[in-house]
Scaffold this motif. Structure first.
Motif, mmCIF file in Angstrom:
data_model
loop_
_atom_site.group_PDB
_atom_site.id
_atom_site.type_symbol
_atom_site.label_atom_id
_atom_site.label_comp_id
_atom_site.label_asym_id
_atom_site.label_seq_id
_atom_site.Cartn_x
_atom_site.Cartn_y
_atom_site.Cartn_z
ATOM 1 N N ASP A 13 0.839 -1.208 0.000
ATOM 2 C CA ASP A 13 0.000 0.000 0.000
ATOM 3 C C ASP A 13 0.875 1.260 0.000
ATOM 4 O O ASP A 13 0.643 2.203 -0.774
ATOM 5 N N LYS A 14 1.865 1.265 0.874
ATOM 6 C CA LYS A 14 2.753 2.435 0.981
ATOM 7 C C LYS A 14 3.523 2.650 -0.318
ATOM 8 O O LYS A 14 3.626 3.792 -0.810
ATOM 9 N N ALA A 15 4.045 1.569 -0.899
ATOM 10 C CA ALA A 15 4.794 1.676 -2.144
ATOM 11 C C ALA A 15 3.902 2.156 -3.284
ATOM 12 O O ALA A 15 4.343 2.889 -4.172
ATOM 13 N N THR A 16 2.624 1.744 -3.258
ATOM 14 C CA THR A 16 1.669 2.184 -4.286
ATOM 15 C C THR A 16 1.472 3.697 -4.215
ATOM 16 O O THR A 16 1.465 4.389 -5.243
ATOM 17 N N CYS A 17 1.296 4.190 -3.007
ATOM 18 C CA CYS A 17 1.118 5.642 -2.834
ATOM 19 C C CYS A 17 2.335 6.411 -3.355
ATOM 20 O O CYS A 17 2.186 7.447 -4.026
ATOM 21 N N GLU A 18 3.516 5.891 -3.089
ATOM 22 C CA GLU A 18 4.730 6.557 -3.559
ATOM 23 C C GLU A 18 4.863 6.476 -5.075
ATOM 24 O O GLU A 18 5.180 7.476 -5.735
ATOM 25 N N ALA A 19 4.609 5.291 -5.624
ATOM 26 C CA ALA A 19 4.777 5.094 -7.069
ATOM 27 C C ALA A 19 3.744 5.880 -7.874
ATOM 28 O O ALA A 19 4.050 6.392 -8.961
ATOM 29 N N GLN A 20 2.513 5.959 -7.343
ATOM 30 C CA GLN A 20 1.435 6.624 -8.079
ATOM 31 C C GLN A 20 1.219 8.067 -7.625
ATOM 32 O O GLN A 20 0.319 8.744 -8.121
ATOM 33 N N GLN A 21 2.044 8.505 -6.667
ATOM 34 C CA GLN A 21 1.996 9.875 -6.157
ATOM 35 C C GLN A 21 0.594 10.257 -5.674
ATOM 36 O O GLN A 21 0.016 11.273 -6.061
ATOM 37 N N ILE A 22 0.082 9.376 -4.818
ATOM 38 C CA ILE A 22 -1.204 9.631 -4.172
ATOM 39 C C ILE A 22 -0.999 9.491 -2.673
ATOM 40 O O ILE A 22 0.000 8.917 -2.214
ATOM 41 N N ASP A 23 -1.940 9.991 -1.882
ATOM 42 C CA ASP A 23 -1.831 9.770 -0.443
ATOM 43 C C ASP A 23 -2.724 8.599 -0.033
ATOM 44 O O ASP A 23 -3.496 8.069 -0.837
ATOM 45 N N SER A 24 -2.613 8.199 1.226
ATOM 46 C CA SER A 24 -3.332 7.020 1.687
ATOM 47 C C SER A 24 -4.841 7.208 1.657
ATOM 48 O O SER A 24 -5.598 6.241 1.493
ATOM 49 N N VAL A 25 -5.318 8.441 1.813
ATOM 50 C CA VAL A 25 -6.758 8.694 1.742
ATOM 51 C C VAL A 25 -7.274 8.441 0.334
ATOM 52 O O VAL A 25 -8.359 7.871 0.150
ATOM 53 N N GLU A 26 -6.500 8.817 -0.666
ATOM 54 C CA GLU A 26 -6.912 8.546 -2.051
ATOM 55 C C GLU A 26 -6.986 7.048 -2.314
ATOM 56 O O GLU A 26 -7.888 6.570 -3.016
ATOM 57 N N LEU A 27 -6.042 6.297 -1.750
ATOM 58 C CA LEU A 27 -6.093 4.840 -1.898
ATOM 59 C C LEU A 27 -7.313 4.279 -1.173
ATOM 60 O O LEU A 27 -7.977 3.358 -1.663
ATOM 61 N N MET A 28 -7.639 4.844 -0.010
ATOM 62 C CA MET A 28 -8.836 4.428 0.719
ATOM 63 C C MET A 28 -10.090 4.719 -0.093
ATOM 64 O O MET A 28 -11.016 3.889 -0.150
ATOM 65 N N GLU A 29 -10.140 5.871 -0.731
ATOM 66 C CA GLU A 29 -11.280 6.218 -1.575
ATOM 67 C C GLU A 29 -11.429 5.217 -2.723
ATOM 68 O O GLU A 29 -12.531 4.829 -3.089
ATOM 69 N N ARG A 30 -10.296 4.796 -3.263
ATOM 70 C CA ARG A 30 -10.315 3.820 -4.353
ATOM 71 C C ARG A 30 -10.900 2.487 -3.879
ATOM 72 O O ARG A 30 -11.714 1.858 -4.565
ATOM 73 N N ALA A 31 -10.480 2.068 -2.693
ATOM 74 C CA ALA A 31 -10.995 0.823 -2.128
ATOM 75 C C ALA A 31 -12.488 0.934 -1.826
ATOM 76 O O ALA A 31 -13.283 0.035 -2.126
ATOM 77 N N ALA A 32 -12.883 2.060 -1.232
ATOM 78 C CA ALA A 32 -14.292 2.266 -0.892
ATOM 79 C C ALA A 32 -15.159 2.306 -2.133
ATOM 80 O O ALA A 32 -16.297 1.811 -2.142
#
Length: 506
Positions: A13-32
């Motif tokens: 998850d952390k590496a995804t945020c770094e690679a895609q230049q998003i924050d963890s909330v954006e990843l949470m929004e994607r999951a939701a």
């Protein structure tokens, strides 16, 4: 598909945020968003939905799902956020603020007293109390909430994992204190705990939602557990070459059958030939000759000196694989013959059924197993060999230990059959269905694995390929006949078609 533990998933998850230049909330929004889409596809806007959220990121997922459902016109969404310590994770706090910004949202934050809502079998509960990051069993009020949900009869959708269930091992978890989901929506890869029979009551149906985690990181991250799919098997299969003969595809010797059990030898021999072995010879009780020569005329028959059971397992010719066990019985003379085979055999070996039962009656034979032997026990056979196990989880742990100790490959048959290698790595099978729980299906599997070894595949790869092809043939049979009508010969008759389907898949 790799199966990662919870710690590695957090790293991905952390590496995804770094690679895609998003924050963890954006990843949470994607999951939701993925969870919301799945719920919208299953339930109408008039459905009453009760969202139960915990204080961590799993709760943040649930709050975001609630907000998205409301935005899509779901007007009967009730949200309960448990914040008894007064500390929410950063992402959960962000999602809380976004949710309560909606006009007239039905939102309750529990800081002390909890007045539980009325729940019935007509309701849907979205469980976001705790995800795979949980590090101890549910206690106190959270355990009471889990039991309330379970006793309500409502349809339960769990996010990531059912609350109270760990993503991997659950030795000390009391399953009645875990939320029992009807549907578990997990992200990117399955969790190890989903593959154990005892956890099915908690997990229910499970579905993997793609949230576009970084593929490069996934590829580089090692995993000890893998879910085998068609795309994993296809590169392993070698096409048949034009200028070849039957001896190019190996000779298989099958020690199988006895008086009243010749069907096992027939099933095994037929599967061996259906999966491409060039030659198959059945060594069996003398009484089995007319049965074998009639039912499988393509196979050669080598009669034993005994009329009704196998008393000699000598190998007289060069074979690329030897299979032993289906229908041979457990007579003392047969067990002695098996011991002699284990001492002298030079070819790769596949053992099933009564060969394993003979070894269980004479445990000293385990020490004679040649390296890289493939054994294919069901749960009962495994426990007779290695001691009784109380759960599927304990059984897998024991299988990993025994595969390493004896340097063998254990095919532990179950709904998701586990191929356990001496390296400690485990490959769960994704094909197959309950219709394959039928007499003779295991004999077919022995023939399938043996056929691939005969053709020159490494035993560990042959086991992985063979289990998948066997399950896929069962799926093809069930799709035509229905699960209730599948018999072992239906599986063997579709093995060639299953191989072709994998080869032609994209």
């Amino acid at each position: 598909m790799k199966i990662f533990n919870s710690e590695k998933l957090r790293e991905i998850d952390k590496a995804t945020c770094e690679a895609q230049q998003i924050d963890s909330v954006e990843l949470m929004e994607r999951a939701a968003s993925a969870v919301s889409y799945e719920i919208i596809s299953r339930f109408l806007p008039g459905q009453r939905i009760v969202v139960v959220a915990g204080p961590g990121n799993n709760g943040g997922d649930a709050l975001a799902v609630a907000r998205m459902l409301i935005e899509q016109g779901y007007r009967k969404v009730e949200v309960f956020l448990f914040n008894v310590t007064g500390r929410l994770s950063h992402d959960c706090e962000v999602e809380r603020k976004r949710l309560i910004a909606i006009d007239a949202v039905d939102f309750t934050e529990i800081e002390r007293e909890f007045n539980p809502p009325y729940l019935s079998e007509d309701d849907v509960v979205i469980d976001g109390l705790f995800g795979s990051g949980l590090n101890k069993p549910l206690q106190g009020g959270f355990r009471a909430v889990a039991r309330l949900i379970n006793e309500s009869g409502a349809y339960v959708v769990s996010i990531d994992v059912p609350s109270g269930l760990f993503g991997e091992w659950n030795d000390h978890v009391v399953l009645r204190d875990v939320v029992h989901a009807d549907l578990t929506l997990t992200f990117q890869t399955p969790r190890l705990s989903f593959f154990f029979e005892e956890n099915e009551q908690c997990v229910g149906e499970w579905k993997i939602l793609d949230i576009d985690l970084d593929e490069n990181t996934i590829r580089k991250t090692q995993a000890d557990f893998t879910l085998v799919e068609s795309r994993n098997v296809r590169p392993l299969l070698r096409p048949r070459r034009n200028f070849t003969g039957k001896r190019d595809y190996g000779s298989a010797l099958i020690m199988a059958g006895s008086l009243g059990m010749m069907g096992a030898a027939v099933m095994c021999a037929r599967a061996t030939l259906r999966c491409g072995a060039g030659l198959a010879t059945v060594h069996s009780a003398r009484c089995g000759m007319p049965v074998l020569q009639t039912a499988v005329p393509e196979a050669m028959f080598e009669p034993d000196s005994n009329e009704s059971f196998i008393a000699d397992m000598s190998v007289h010719h060069n074979h690329q694989v030897v299979m032993a066990g289906p229908g041979i019985g457990t007579r003392e003379k047969t067990a002695t013959a098996l011991a002699d085979l284990l001492k002298k055999v030079k070819s790769p070996l596949v053992l099933d059924a009564d060969a394993l039962n003979c070894i269980a009656q004479h445990p000293e034979l385990l020490q004679l197993l040649p390296p890289q032997t493939v054994i294919t026990p069901h749960q009962g056979e495994f426990d007779r060999l290695f001691g009784e196990q109380q759960t599927a989880e304990q059984r897998l742990k024991k299988a990993i230990e025994m595969a390493q100790y004896y340097n063998i490959i254990i095919v532990l048959k179950s709904h998701h059959t586990a191929i356990v290698r001496p390296t400690g790595r485990v490959y769960f099978n994704s094909s197959g269905n309950p219709g394959m729980a039928t007499a003779g299906a295991g004999d077919v599997l022995t023939g399938v694995i043996g056929a691939f070894i005969a053709q020159g595949y490494r035993p560990d790869l042959a086991a992985t390929i063979g289990v998948y092809i066997h399950g896929l043939a069962g799926d093809l049979a069930a799709s035509e006949i229905g699960q209730f009508g599948v018999i072992a010969s239906d599986i063997s008759d579709r093995l060639g078609r299953a191989i072709n389907k994998v080869i032609n898949s994209k």
